[in-house]
Motif scaffolding. Structure first.
Motif, PDB file in Angstrom:
ATOM      1  N   ILE A 180       0.853  -1.198   0.000  1.00  0.00           N
ATOM      2  CA  ILE A 180       0.000   0.000   0.000  1.00  0.00           C
ATOM      3  C   ILE A 180       0.889   1.249   0.000  1.00  0.00           C
ATOM      4  O   ILE A 180       0.682   2.194  -0.757  1.00  0.00           O
ATOM      5  CB  ILE A 180      -0.949   0.014   1.217  1.00  0.00           C
ATOM      6  N   GLY A 181       1.914   1.197   0.845  1.00  0.00           N
ATOM      7  CA  GLY A 181       2.854   2.315   0.883  1.00  0.00           C
ATOM      8  C   GLY A 181       3.529   2.527  -0.464  1.00  0.00           C
ATOM      9  O   GLY A 181       3.704   3.661  -0.919  1.00  0.00           O
ATOM     10  N   ALA A 182       3.897   1.418  -1.128  1.00  0.00           N
ATOM     11  CA  ALA A 182       4.569   1.510  -2.418  1.00  0.00           C
ATOM     12  C   ALA A 182       3.656   2.136  -3.461  1.00  0.00           C
ATOM     13  O   ALA A 182       4.061   3.050  -4.197  1.00  0.00           O
ATOM     14  CB  ALA A 182       5.013   0.118  -2.866  1.00  0.00           C
ATOM     15  N   TRP A 183       2.404   1.656  -3.502  1.00  0.00           N
ATOM     16  CA  TRP A 183       1.462   2.242  -4.463  1.00  0.00           C
ATOM     17  C   TRP A 183       1.231   3.724  -4.184  1.00  0.00           C
ATOM     18  O   TRP A 183       1.128   4.534  -5.099  1.00  0.00           O
ATOM     19  CB  TRP A 183       0.129   1.484  -4.458  1.00  0.00           C
ATOM     20  N   ASN A 184       1.168   4.066  -2.900  1.00  0.00           N
ATOM     21  CA  ASN A 184       0.981   5.479  -2.566  1.00  0.00           C
ATOM     22  C   ASN A 184       2.171   6.319  -3.014  1.00  0.00           C
ATOM     23  O   ASN A 184       2.007   7.467  -3.428  1.00  0.00           O
ATOM     24  CB  ASN A 184       0.750   5.634  -1.061  1.00  0.00           C
ATOM     25  N   THR A 185       3.369   5.724  -2.924  1.00  0.00           N
ATOM     26  CA  THR A 185       4.548   6.446  -3.413  1.00  0.00           C
ATOM     27  C   THR A 185       4.411   6.716  -4.911  1.00  0.00           C
ATOM     28  O   THR A 185       4.665   7.836  -5.376  1.00  0.00           O
ATOM     29  CB  THR A 185       5.824   5.621  -3.139  1.00  0.00           C
ATOM     30  N   VAL A 186       3.978   5.688  -5.641  1.00  0.00           N
ATOM     31  CA  VAL A 186       3.791   5.861  -7.082  1.00  0.00           C
ATOM     32  C   VAL A 186       2.759   6.953  -7.363  1.00  0.00           C
ATOM     33  O   VAL A 186       2.984   7.858  -8.193  1.00  0.00           O
ATOM     34  CB  VAL A 186       3.332   4.516  -7.713  1.00  0.00           C
ATOM     35  N   ILE A 187       1.641   6.885  -6.643  1.00  0.00           N
ATOM     36  CA  ILE A 187       0.568   7.865  -6.875  1.00  0.00           C
ATOM     37  C   ILE A 187       1.051   9.286  -6.601  1.00  0.00           C
ATOM     38  O   ILE A 187       0.826  10.207  -7.397  1.00  0.00           O
ATOM     39  CB  ILE A 187      -0.641   7.530  -5.977  1.00  0.00           C
ATOM     40  N   LEU A 188       1.768   9.460  -5.480  1.00  0.00           N
ATOM     41  CA  LEU A 188       2.182  10.812  -5.104  1.00  0.00           C
ATOM     42  C   LEU A 188       3.254  11.351  -6.058  1.00  0.00           C
ATOM     43  O   LEU A 188       3.220  12.530  -6.430  1.00  0.00           O
ATOM     44  CB  LEU A 188       2.695  10.820  -3.663  1.00  0.00           C
ATOM     45  N   LEU A 189       4.166  10.478  -6.472  1.00  0.00           N
ATOM     46  CA  LEU A 189       5.190  10.932  -7.422  1.00  0.00           C
ATOM     47  C   LEU A 189       4.534  11.331  -8.743  1.00  0.00           C
ATOM     48  O   LEU A 189       4.922  12.327  -9.363  1.00  0.00           O
ATOM     49  CB  LEU A 189       6.225   9.821  -7.657  1.00  0.00           C
ATOM     50  N   THR A 190       3.521  10.565  -9.153  1.00  0.00           N
ATOM     51  CA  THR A 190       2.812  10.912 -10.392  1.00  0.00           C
ATOM     52  C   THR A 190       2.095  12.252 -10.240  1.00  0.00           C
ATOM     53  O   THR A 190       2.109  13.081 -11.156  1.00  0.00           O
ATOM     54  CB  THR A 190       1.797   9.815 -10.737  1.00  0.00           C
ATOM     55  N   SER A 191       1.493  12.462  -9.070  1.00  0.00           N
ATOM     56  CA  SER A 191       0.797  13.741  -8.862  1.00  0.00           C
ATOM     57  C   SER A 191       1.794  14.900  -8.965  1.00  0.00           C
ATOM     58  O   SER A 191       1.457  15.970  -9.451  1.00  0.00           O
ATOM     59  CB  SER A 191       0.099  13.755  -7.514  1.00  0.00           C
ATOM     60  N   SER A 192       3.024  14.670  -8.492  1.00  0.00           N
ATOM     61  CA  SER A 192       4.036  15.713  -8.594  1.00  0.00           C
ATOM     62  C   SER A 192       4.388  16.000 -10.057  1.00  0.00           C
ATOM     63  O   SER A 192       4.668  17.145 -10.420  1.00  0.00           O
ATOM     64  CB  SER A 192       5.314  15.305  -7.846  1.00  0.00           C
ATOM     65  N   LEU A 193       4.365  14.942 -10.872  1.00  0.00           N
ATOM     66  CA  LEU A 193       4.582  15.152 -12.308  1.00  0.00           C
ATOM     67  C   LEU A 193       3.504  16.078 -12.866  1.00  0.00           C
ATOM     68  O   LEU A 193       3.789  17.019 -13.610  1.00  0.00           O
ATOM     69  CB  LEU A 193       4.570  13.799 -13.041  1.00  0.00           C
ATOM     70  N   PHE A 194       2.238  15.806 -12.479  1.00  0.00           N
ATOM     71  CA  PHE A 194       1.141  16.663 -12.960  1.00  0.00           C
ATOM     72  C   PHE A 194       1.329  18.095 -12.486  1.00  0.00           C
ATOM     73  O   PHE A 194       1.078  19.047 -13.229  1.00  0.00           O
ATOM     74  CB  PHE A 194      -0.203  16.127 -12.472  1.00  0.00           C
ATOM     75  N   ALA A 195       1.776  18.242 -11.245  1.00  0.00           N
ATOM     76  CA  ALA A 195       2.008  19.600 -10.732  1.00  0.00           C
ATOM     77  C   ALA A 195       3.077  20.299 -11.573  1.00  0.00           C
ATOM     78  O   ALA A 195       2.944  21.484 -11.908  1.00  0.00           O
ATOM     79  CB  ALA A 195       2.422  19.542  -9.261  1.00  0.00           C
ATOM     80  N   ALA A 196       4.126  19.547 -11.915  1.00  0.00           N
ATOM     81  CA  ALA A 196       5.189  20.139 -12.733  1.00  0.00           C
ATOM     82  C   ALA A 196       4.661  20.526 -14.111  1.00  0.00           C
ATOM     83  O   ALA A 196       5.010  21.581 -14.651  1.00  0.00           O
ATOM     84  CB  ALA A 196       6.355  19.157 -12.857  1.00  0.00           C
ATOM     85  N   LEU A 197       3.775  19.671 -14.670  1.00  0.00           N
ATOM     86  CA  LEU A 197       3.192  19.994 -15.973  1.00  0.00           C
ATOM     87  C   LEU A 197       2.290  21.223 -15.880  1.00  0.00           C
ATOM     88  O   LEU A 197       2.235  22.038 -16.816  1.00  0.00           O
ATOM     89  CB  LEU A 197       2.408  18.785 -16.498  1.00  0.00           C
ATOM     90  N   ALA A 198       1.591  21.362 -14.751  1.00  0.00           N
ATOM     91  CA  ALA A 198       0.745  22.552 -14.559  1.00  0.00           C
ATOM     92  C   ALA A 198       1.610  23.807 -14.550  1.00  0.00           C
ATOM     93  O   ALA A 198       1.251  24.823 -15.161  1.00  0.00           O
ATOM     94  CB  ALA A 198      -0.040  22.425 -13.263  1.00  0.00           C
ATOM     95  N   VAL A 199       2.753  23.738 -13.855  1.00  0.00           N
ATOM     96  CA  VAL A 199       3.657  24.888 -13.818  1.00  0.00           C
ATOM     97  C   VAL A 199       4.139  25.209 -15.230  1.00  0.00           C
ATOM     98  O   VAL A 199       4.167  26.370 -15.650  1.00  0.00           O
ATOM     99  CB  VAL A 199       4.858  24.594 -12.884  1.00  0.00           C
ATOM    100  N   HIS A 200       4.488  24.147 -15.967  1.00  0.00           N
ATOM    101  CA  HIS A 200       4.946  24.338 -17.336  1.00  0.00           C
ATOM    102  C   HIS A 200       3.873  25.046 -18.166  1.00  0.00           C
ATOM    103  O   HIS A 200       4.154  26.021 -18.877  1.00  0.00           O
ATOM    104  CB  HIS A 200       5.298  22.973 -17.944  1.00  0.00           C
TER     105      HIS A 200
END
Lengths: 543, 205
Positions: free
Chosen positions: B62-82
């Motif tokens: 569960i922790g591992a999947w959450n890590t994946v989810i949160l890292l992906t959300s950070s990608l989206f945040a970076a794309l929003a900034v872009h």
């Protein structure tokens, strides 16, 4: 300064000043003007100064006799705990930065306000919310943990509102963080053209150093207090050895904040004294770069000395030796400041005005407090005087003799700027002298008491200590009266003082180029600085 | 109330001040979580074997999947900034929406994990601590709950801010990049804190 029968009429400067830009309560409570927020802080910290002072009066009154005749043990514990908590977090930490820092930093660097004016107001509201929690604690009976909240006393055994007062300090901490953040960004980004780092007033340098500590150390206190609250409420156990935790961890975390917090309290005072000394001597500060750099050095090294509070706690002797060495090192930049102030005064054109007298008082008391700090840094001596009145006297010389003297010095130096009115100088001199005498009478006997073995935080003591305790308590009476005195003549000056004009002391610095009191937006046009700091004309003919 | 005066002389100065303010704030956040990490480090030093044993009781995947989810959300945040830097307001809003949605996904999974632990008797709260027999086990789970809880509080605040910003930008033809950049920085910090919490808690096995 003559006193006329008729109070002087409102001046033109006052009509367009920040004071008159709105008169309703709302215009004060919703202001984003850094000068008005400074006034809000001045009023609030003065209130807490009296609350904390009242608690100190109770403590000193009880110590007049060796017997426990005024308060119960429990009551005495609560009185000194309250005194420490209120004075440290609700007076000393916000004292100079949040009043004079707020008022002067934008003026000194040629800016119209701090970088985040609304955040600045929010910071005051957070401070007041923390203050309400502290007052609620007081009403509900207080706490008996001392201001240090040591575990396991605070987490397991203490009665009283520990969680509530921890919340008070926790909340107020965020006010400190926001203020520090605001100051750093302001000093970095809002300096006017020509105001290079090498031209910043030393007041700014010391507030910059203070802000770094506020921003980096306060969050650690926040999480530590949260862990204490969690331990009391949910049995968290991180500080409880029976539950696998370690009570020493609390001391490490607490002093990681609270030792730098000592510098939060004293660095702004050092900045004030640099201004006062230069203006009194009418000379540039000797070794400007060293005085500026020593503030930063104190902030940095100050993070590495917390273990000197824990020499008898059972920490590793090697750790103690290193902390002892580093504590000697941190004294060097403080020494640099004192020597450079002295060199600045040499051959200066000194007028015995109140700001100068307060500065001299500060230097004397700061030197005594600093040198006794070196005594405490010695591992073997510390074992002898640890937790005695020697320590109490030492830190009061720094916190009260140092910071509070500088606070009053700043009040007397910038009062004409803040209010636009002059106060009677003679009374200022009397107050400076009385504070110095009362302070020494109060706290010097405590060095002797501590060295002879009187422990702190006890109100019952052997009869042979009574003479020194009576001396100390009578000194506290003098000191209390001396602190009240300025309130009388300063308030009197608001109506009856002569108009000050922009620069009554003939001092350098951008804050003295604007009207007194300053107009709402500080500068009609953003100034441009072309001259070095403290550019007093040195008179050479007398050499 | 008097009109508040802007302390800035131009927009670039304001931009620089806003960014610096946010970086300093993130510094305070690191110090805040730093206190907790110090407590966890000390606990592991003092009870190495128990710490490792209790780390094994956490739900690694569960922790591992959450890590994946949160890292992906950070990608989206970076794309929003872009997107915001390019001036594409609506695109930024869409990426911010995705960021918030993944943040919510993280919280949902975290809530599921807490529920499982509660049923297993591992959560040091009333009624959920039946299986906690040893003091160090309780301490470990306490530290786990406090640190992941504090992280979840930060994430919740982040989701609110990101959602609010996405709402404001939903029909914007252009966007001021600064609010998006600052919000993005905060989001990345929440992510980074988790990147440290995950190994310290879950991977100590």
């Amino acid at each position: 300064m003559s006193t006329t029968a008729e109070p002087p009429a409102e001046t033109e400067e006052e009509r367009v000043s920040y004071f008159r830009s709105g008169t309703s309560l709302r215009s004060w409570l919703l202001t984003t003007d850094h000068k008005r927020i400074a006034i809000l802080y001045l009023l609030s910290i003065t209130f807490f100064f009296f609350v904390g002072g009242l608690a100190a009066a109770l403590v000193r009154a009880d110590l007049m006799t060796p017997a426990p005749d005024l308060m119960t043990n429990e009551g005495y514990n609560r009185a000194f705990s309250l005194h420490g908590i209120i004075m440290v977090w609700f007076f000393l930490i916000p004292s100079i930065p949040n009043t004079f820092g707020n008022f002067l930093i934008p003026l000194m660097i040629g800016a119209r306000d701090v970088a985040f004016p609304r955040l600045n107001l929010l910071s005051w509201y957070i401070y007041m919310a923390g203050g309400l929690f502290a007052l609620a604690t007081l009403v509900l009976g207080g706490v008996d943990t001392g201001w240090t909240f040591y575990t396991p006393l605070s987490s397991m055994y203490a009665n009283g509102s520990v969680v509530l007062v921890a919340t008070a300090v926790f909340v107020t901490g965020f006010s400190s963080i926001l203020t520090g953040l605001n100051f750093i960004v302001t000093i970095h980004k809002l300096r006017c053209p020509g105001m290079t780092w090498g031209r910043l007033p030393l007041f700014i340098w010391s507030h910059y150093a203070t802000s770094i500590i506020l921003v980096l150390a306060t969050p650690v206190l926040a999480i530590t207090l949260a862990l204490i609250a969690a331990e009391r409420l949910f049995g968290l156990g991180v500080f409880n050895p029976a539950l696998g935790g370690d009570p020493l961890l609390f001391q490490h975390l607490f002093w990681f904040y609270s030792h730098p917090a000592v510098y939060i309290m004293v660095l702004p005072a050092l900045g004030v004294i640099s201004e006062l000394v230069a203006a009194s001597a009418r000379k540039p500060v000797f070794g400007y770069e060293f005085v500026a750099g020593s503030s930063i050095a104190i902030a940095v090294i100050g993070f590495l000395v917390w273990g000197h509070h824990m020499f008898v706690s059972g920490q590793s002797v090697y750790a103690s030796a290193i902390f002892s060495f580093l504590s000697l090192v941190v004294a060097v930049p403080s020494g640099i400041k004192v020597y450079n102030w002295t060199a600045t005064l040499w051959k200066g054109h000194i007028a015995l005005d109140p700001p100068f007298l307060f500065a001299m008082g500060f230097i004397g008391l700061f030197v005594v407090g600093g040198l006794t700090g070196l005594v405490l840094t010695m591992l073997a001596v510390d074992v002898h005087v640890h937790d005695t009145y020697f320590v109490v006297a030492h830190f009061h010389y720094i916190m009260v003799g140092g910071t509070v003297s500088a606070f009053f010095g700043a009040l007397h130096f910038w009062w004409p700027k803040i209010t636009g009115r002059l106060y009677p100088l003679a009374w200022g001199r009397v107050a400076a002298l009385l504070i110095f005498i009362g302070f020494n009478l109060t706290f010097f006997p405590q060095f002797l008491l501590g060295y002879m073995g009187m422990p702190r935080r006890y109100h019952v003591y052997p009869p042979e200590f009574q003479v020194l305790n009576v001396l100390s308590s009578s000194g506290a009476g003098v000191l209390g009266a001396a602190y009240l005195l300025p309130f009388v003549y300063l308030l009197w000056s608001l109506r009856n003082g002569a108009p000050a004009g922009p620069n009554p002391w003939g001092a350098t610095g951008l804050e003295w180029t604007v009207a007194s009191p300053p107009p709402e937006h500080n500068f009609a046009e953003i100034p441009e600085v072309t001259r070095p700091p403290y550019d007093y004309e040195i008179e050479r003919h007398d050499a | 109330m008097t009109e508040s005066v802007s302390p800035y002389t131009d927009r670039r100065q304001r931009h620089a001040a806003d960014m610096m303010g946010m970086y300093l704030f993130l510094g305070t956040e690191i110090m805040l979580f730093g206190g907790l990490f110090a407590a966890m480090a000390l606990t592991r030093l003092q009870h190495p074997a128990e710490y490792v044993a209790h780390s094994r009781e956490l739900h690694l995947w569960i922790g591992a999947w959450n890590t994946v989810i949160l890292l992906t959300s950070s990608l989206f945040a970076a794309l929003a900034v872009h997107a915001a830097r390019e001036g594409a307001g609506r695109a930024a809003a869409r990426w911010l929406g995705a960021t918030a949605a993944f943040g919510l996904g993280f919280l949902a999974l975290k809530a599921t994990e807490y529920t499982l632990e509660f049923r297993e008797g591992l959560l040091p709260v009333t009624g959920g601590d039946g299986a906690l027999s040893e003091p160090v086990q309780r301490l470990f789970m306490h530290l786990y709950l406090v640190s992941t809880g504090l992280h979840a509080v930060h994430l919740t605040i982040g989701i609110c801010v990101v959602t609010g910003l996405a709402w404001r930008l939903r029909r914007a033809e252009s966007a001021r990049a600064i609010p998006v950049e600052i919000t993005g920085l905060y989001w990345h910090l929440i992510d980074v804190v988790w990147v440290f919490l995950y190994p310290v808690l879950y991977l100590a096995r």
